[in-house]
Design an enzyme around this catalytic site. Sequence first.
Site, mmCIF file in Angstrom:
data_model
loop_
_atom_site.group_PDB
_atom_site.id
_atom_site.type_symbol
_atom_site.label_atom_id
_atom_site.label_comp_id
_atom_site.label_asym_id
_atom_site.label_seq_id
_atom_site.Cartn_x
_atom_site.Cartn_y
_atom_site.Cartn_z
ATOM 1 N N GLU A 185 0.687 -1.355 0.141
ATOM 2 C CA GLU A 185 -0.133 0.062 -0.007
ATOM 3 C C GLU A 185 1.008 1.028 -0.012
ATOM 4 O O GLU A 185 0.356 2.324 -0.623
ATOM 5 C CB GLU A 185 -1.057 -0.168 1.067
ATOM 6 C CG GLU A 185 -2.125 -0.830 1.107
ATOM 7 C CD GLU A 185 -1.715 -2.453 1.615
ATOM 8 O OE1 GLU A 185 -0.321 -2.652 2.012
ATOM 9 O OE2 GLU A 185 -2.685 -3.170 1.595
ATOM 10 N N PHE A 208 -11.287 -8.015 14.136
ATOM 11 C CA PHE A 208 -10.169 -8.292 13.113
ATOM 12 C C PHE A 208 -9.998 -7.235 12.079
ATOM 13 O O PHE A 208 -10.766 -6.667 11.299
ATOM 14 C CB PHE A 208 -10.502 -9.697 12.348
ATOM 15 C CG PHE A 208 -9.428 -10.147 11.326
ATOM 16 C CD1 PHE A 208 -8.374 -10.461 11.798
ATOM 17 C CD2 PHE A 208 -9.695 -10.051 9.974
ATOM 18 C CE1 PHE A 208 -7.354 -10.918 10.894
ATOM 19 C CE2 PHE A 208 -8.727 -10.448 8.982
ATOM 20 C CZ PHE A 208 -7.627 -10.691 9.585
ATOM 21 N N GLN A 209 -8.438 -6.820 12.116
ATOM 22 C CA GLN A 209 -8.187 -5.760 11.338
ATOM 23 C C GLN A 209 -8.950 -4.310 11.423
ATOM 24 O O GLN A 209 -9.157 -3.404 10.560
ATOM 25 C CB GLN A 209 -8.364 -6.072 9.851
ATOM 26 C CG GLN A 209 -7.288 -7.475 9.555
ATOM 27 C CD GLN A 209 -7.209 -7.689 8.225
ATOM 28 O OE1 GLN A 209 -8.227 -7.429 7.271
ATOM 29 N NE2 GLN A 209 -6.047 -8.168 7.504
ATOM 30 N N LYS A 228 -17.452 -1.297 6.373
ATOM 31 C CA LYS A 228 -17.967 -2.510 5.304
ATOM 32 C C LYS A 228 -19.639 -2.157 5.261
ATOM 33 O O LYS A 228 -20.081 -2.389 3.964
ATOM 34 C CB LYS A 228 -17.648 -3.918 5.722
ATOM 35 C CG LYS A 228 -17.634 -4.761 4.563
ATOM 36 C CD LYS A 228 -16.976 -5.925 4.961
ATOM 37 C CE LYS A 228 -16.925 -7.176 4.095
ATOM 38 N NZ LYS A 228 -16.370 -8.396 4.193
ATOM 39 N N MET A 285 24.173 9.146 1.409
ATOM 40 C CA MET A 285 23.920 10.553 2.023
ATOM 41 C C MET A 285 24.375 10.370 3.369
ATOM 42 O O MET A 285 25.193 11.509 4.084
ATOM 43 C CB MET A 285 22.837 10.957 1.844
ATOM 44 C CG MET A 285 22.407 12.441 2.364
ATOM 45 S SD MET A 285 23.532 13.491 1.606
ATOM 46 C CE MET A 285 22.836 14.095 0.292
HETATM 47 C C1 LIG Z 1 12.545 5.869 5.002
HETATM 48 C C2 LIG Z 1 14.018 6.401 5.245
HETATM 49 N N1 LIG Z 1 14.917 5.708 6.179
HETATM 50 C C3 LIG Z 1 16.148 6.426 6.398
HETATM 51 C C4 LIG Z 1 16.180 7.617 5.616
HETATM 52 C C5 LIG Z 1 17.753 8.447 5.957
HETATM 53 N N2 LIG Z 1 18.507 8.542 5.005
HETATM 54 C C6 LIG Z 1 18.593 9.525 3.956
HETATM 55 S S1 LIG Z 1 19.351 9.386 2.578
HETATM 56 C C7 LIG Z 1 19.707 7.661 2.970
HETATM 57 C C8 LIG Z 1 20.719 6.957 2.235
HETATM 58 C C9 LIG Z 1 20.213 6.735 0.941
HETATM 59 O O1 LIG Z 1 21.084 5.656 0.451
HETATM 60 P P1 LIG Z 1 20.886 5.259 -1.235
HETATM 61 O O2 LIG Z 1 19.491 4.897 -1.535
HETATM 62 O O3 LIG Z 1 21.783 4.046 -1.512
HETATM 63 O O4 LIG Z 1 21.098 6.598 -1.807
HETATM 64 P P2 LIG Z 1 22.570 7.251 -1.779
HETATM 65 O O5 LIG Z 1 22.537 8.464 -1.020
HETATM 66 O O6 LIG Z 1 23.490 6.519 -1.947
HETATM 67 O O7 LIG Z 1 22.556 8.008 -3.356
HETATM 68 C C10 LIG Z 1 19.253 7.423 4.323
HETATM 69 C C11 LIG Z 1 19.462 6.148 5.083
HETATM 70 C C12 LIG Z 1 15.376 8.236 4.761
HETATM 71 N N3 LIG Z 1 15.411 9.469 4.316
HETATM 72 N N4 LIG Z 1 14.113 7.594 4.566
#
Ligand SMILES: Cc1ncc(C[n+]2csc(CCOP(=O)(O)OP(=O)(O)O)c2C)c(N)n1
Lengths: 195, 586
Positions: free
Chosen positions: B75, B137-138, B187, B501
């Site tokens: 979803e 349920f749910q 429902k 990042m």
């Molecule tokens: C759902 C979620 N969890 C954690 C983060 C924290 N976060 C921001 S950028 C990043 C790294 C992303 O890695 P990747 O998809 O390999 O992209 P890159 O930065 O290597 O281009 C993370 C863990 C986030 N933004 N969203």
Amino acid sequence: MKQEFTITVYTENQVGLLVRIATMFSRRKINIESLNTSPSEVDGIHRFNILVDETEEVVRKVARQIEKQVDVLKVYFSTNEEIIWQELALYKVPTDEIAEKVKVERLLREHGARAVVIRKDYTVFETTGHREETDGLLHALEPYGLIEFVRSARVAIIKGSRGFHEKIREFEEMQPSSEAAENEFLNEGEKVFSM
Amino acid sequence: MEQILEIPKAEKRLNGDAVANPKTTVVTGSQAVLDALVCEKVETIFGYPGGAIMPIYDALYDYSDRLTHILVRHEQGATHAAQGYARASGRVGVVFATSGPGATNLVTGLADAQIDSTPMVCITGQVFAHLLGTDAFQEIDVINITTPVTKWNYQVTDAREIPQVLAKAFFIARSGRSGPVLVDISKNAQLQTFDYEGYTPCQHIRSYRPKPIVRKEYIEQAAVLINRAERPFVLFGQGVILGNAEEEFRQFIEKTGIPAAWTILGAGAMPTDHPLNVGMLGMHGNYGPNVLTNQCDVLIAIGMRFDDRVTGRLDKYAKQAKVIHLDIDPAEIDKNVKADVPVWGDCKETLPMLTALVSPKKHEAWLAKFREHDAQEQAAVIENELRPTCDTLTMGEVVNLLNELTGGDAIIVTDVGQHQMVACRYAWFNQTRSTITSGGLGTMGFGLPAAIGAKFGKPDRTVIGIIGDGGIQMTIQELGVIQQYGVGVKIVILNNQFLGMVRQWQELFHERRYSFTDMVSPDFVKVADAYGIPGQRVSERAFLKNALQTMLDTPGGHLLEVMVGKENNVFPMVPQGCGVAEIRLK
Ligand SMILES: Cc1ncc(C[n+]2csc(CCOP(=O)(O)OP(=O)(O)O)c2C)c(N)n1
Ligand SMILES: [Mg+2]
């Protein structure tokens, strides 16, 4: 500087709206000191009185965020000087203690209170007023074995408000007319916050 | 506009609740839901069925000639697909989900749509009304769970409410500052029959003012400031796009000759190659726009909300400037940056009013300053990123080649991370509604489903999803949608074998302590293959351009994995806690 603000919110009567409004405070970790909801002067429209201790800047931002909720008609916020407000308190004390040790008459007069119920076993007093006033009677009764105490939320009337009857007609119009199209940024001089 | 549509197998279901009335049709709540969607000109629904929404799905079976339903794999994917659809097409994205876990899986997408103002209507099934509050349920209290992440939500337990509530839902989602709305339908209400009088779209809610009448006083004050300004600077955001005001914006900018910089959600509202487009704002934005924010004398913010990723430290932000803020949401004005002139209104209306009052100007000397800063950034950062001399590939050169091959006509959808910043920095946009990215929430996992949704929203345009090796794995199951529906979306994975990042921050601010950011990934090309999607991997410069060309030329979906340098960083950067003028080039 933090101070007490009373926020008045006019809303539709909608299930779930209390939570929507409450989250506007909780998300900023603002404690709601008291909250009252009641009908307003306009049929079918509800009125919240919310008391918080905050800076004006934060209160203004929260007020705007509340006002933009779909089911909220209008938000005002006021300092204590800008409103007339009251709280109601009830005190339950053992009747024999009271009757014996204190001059009930005098006590009631001094605190603008009245007895709501007098039974053999206990008596319930009621008073309304500001916090210091309801606290005054509380302190006076404490030595006599106070059984129960409860104080209501603050209810407040805005001194400078002309009521909501006029406003609601404007809100019901399909298109806001130019008179109705208040702009909060133009109304800074007014006593009440207005958007 | 009133409309009664031909509704299949209506009378058959007549039960005690409904009385025969010649002016009405007897329909079920489910049919009323679908009729509302047809009347709102919805064509595509992203959804996932389950027990509590089965009556609606049953009715949907008879509507397949009028409504296309895309079965997602989770979803969350439905919400992001609906967002991608909405942002590419300008229409309302529609999502169906069942109660309980189906509903809770919507939360991330709702939050993303809420903070990025994406119009979306989510319809969730709910347990029978008599079971509410019993831990059935749910059963989940979806209204309370989604209150902070929706513009409006409502629970329906009586079918007779459905037409009106859905009319309200669509009106709220798309009007004013648009946003997500959730309608939860028990429902019993889906099954209940009632006398249906047809669908009437909603045009007014008394407690809701989508936009105000614009006050001329403020327009006049703004015009005075602009006419007197020597170094005016425009910041524009998604408000220009959401307000369909790109043309009004262009006229304003071209008449006043003011340099304009964009937030990542505003990118594309003005073509990349426009001479007055001076680049990207924010933490990884361009050098000039950041530094010169603190040198302008009048700052004109249009449809943007001064997010902290744009402003950096607020007490060091544009203190010298007079601020004019145009926004449709009064709660945004003065929220982060105090406006000297607040222009509350729809920029489709306010911009032409302002354009009429400003005098035509050129700001050559001031523009030259932006060019000087740009030259510095080219030399220090951009040249190495786009035309690197190192052995490993950079993310920037991939984006740069894509620009060359698509001419800037593609819709670029990103996930979140370094690749997102690189894509936003370097991608060219010739037209509006070409960049789809998770700005406010920064939701990893957004990219793949949003790219799929964008392709459904704009089937004739090239849609490229630029996604990290980490983020793709958050919603990788949506490759199944590409397979099942033959979605012609191009997926580029920029694989740096890191949660890049976060690793960059660890390198710069945590003494290179790479705590849980190196990530082992599956063979993405094989994964794509398992889904019947053609793919390729490249790690050498010599093959990159051809691989990208093959991807673009392959009919249907395609996945290209590009192995890029493991420890490359995105620069410039405004370190957290610093002012915009403290932006670092390395
Ligand atoms: C759902 C979620 N969890 C954690 C983060 C924290 N976060 C921001 S950028 C990043 C790294 C992303 O890695 P990747 O998809 O390999 O992209 P890159 O930065 O290597 O281009 C993370 C863990 C986030 N933004 N969203
Ligand atoms: Mg990565």
